[in-house]
Design a protein around this motif. Structure first.
Motif, PDB file in Angstrom:
ATOM      1  N   GLY A  57      -6.629   5.369  -1.012  1.00  0.00           N
ATOM      2  CA  GLY A  57      -6.439   3.934  -1.175  1.00  0.00           C
ATOM      3  C   GLY A  57      -6.355   3.255   0.172  1.00  0.00           C
ATOM      4  N   ALA A  58      -6.035   1.992   0.134  1.00  0.00           N
ATOM      5  CA  ALA A  58      -5.887   1.181   1.341  1.00  0.00           C
ATOM      6  C   ALA A  58      -4.487   0.571   1.336  1.00  0.00           C
ATOM      7  N   PRO A  59      -3.967   0.236   2.513  1.00  0.00           N
ATOM      8  CA  PRO A  59      -2.609  -0.317   2.562  1.00  0.00           C
ATOM      9  C   PRO A  59      -2.389  -1.501   1.620  1.00  0.00           C
ATOM     10  N   ASP A  60      -3.441  -2.296   1.407  1.00  0.00           N
ATOM     11  CA  ASP A  60      -3.303  -3.474   0.547  1.00  0.00           C
ATOM     12  C   ASP A  60      -3.915  -3.288  -0.841  1.00  0.00           C
ATOM     13  N   ASN A  61      -4.370  -2.054  -1.151  1.00  0.00           N
ATOM     14  CA  ASN A  61      -5.028  -1.832  -2.430  1.00  0.00           C
ATOM     15  C   ASN A  61      -4.820  -0.391  -2.907  1.00  0.00           C
ATOM     16  N   GLY A  62      -3.717  -0.148  -3.556  1.00  0.00           N
ATOM     17  CA  GLY A  62      -3.465   1.155  -4.168  1.00  0.00           C
ATOM     18  C   GLY A  62      -3.264   2.311  -3.216  1.00  0.00           C
TER      19      GLY A  62
END
Length: 74
Positions: A57-62
């Motif tokens: 995931g990404a820090p701002d998306n999951g």
């Protein structure tokens, strides 16, 4: 999360990564990641990945982690 997946204490992560336990506590506290040095983050991430953690995931998306178990073929 990654440390918990491995069953490691802060002391275990400190020993394996060469980052001080107090620094790890500070990083794990709310807002602590923002003040961590890039060098310490790199040491911690590299250590966790070598132990079988995959960051997903990404820090701002999951954001999350996946644990890959390494089995000895013998």
């Amino acid at each position: 999360m990654a440390r918990a997946a491995l069953g490691w204490s802060v002391t275990d992560l400190a020993k394996h990564s060469s980052v001080g336990a107090r620094t790890i506590h500070r990083i794990e506290s709310e807002g602590g990641l923002a003040v961590a040095t890039q060098a310490n983050i790199k040491l911690i991430v590299t250590t966790l990945e070598a132990a079988g953690i995959e960051f997903i995931g990404a820090p701002d998306n999951g954001p999350g982690v996946r644990l890959w178990l390494h089995f000895d073929s013998q």
